[in-house]
Enzyme design. Sequence first.
Site: not given
Length: 134
Positions: A36, A52, A56, A102
Amino acid sequence: MTGPEVCVGAVAVDNDQLLLIRRGRGPAQGEWSVPGGRVMAGETLAEAVVRELLEETGVEGVCNDLIGWVERIGDDYHHVILDFRVDVLEPTEPVAGDDAAEAAWVPLSEVADLQLVEGLAEFLHENGILEVIA
């Protein structure tokens, strides 16, 4: 500190696993959270969730219903975070990108064992995503 910033979180569960990222920077650096970030000007909440998630983790999804919201206030930030359930289009192996150090699919039974951002385990438990948090 500026005024509150609107942020979103993507809660993606697939095959009894939750998609999590380890924050690479910011207030919760090194801790695990749902993907997020900030909502951009002119962007809908749903668009921000999908963006997002992809930035990510590299995972594509569709924004679903609002699960709940949390506030995070520090010395130099005030984030209002709206967490949405996400339907994953294809549960691919996540690849950390953008702010994430990660990214991983974590079995629901193991989520509470990680160093999670403050309040996340309780939030997930209160909203029926995690059965046990202790």
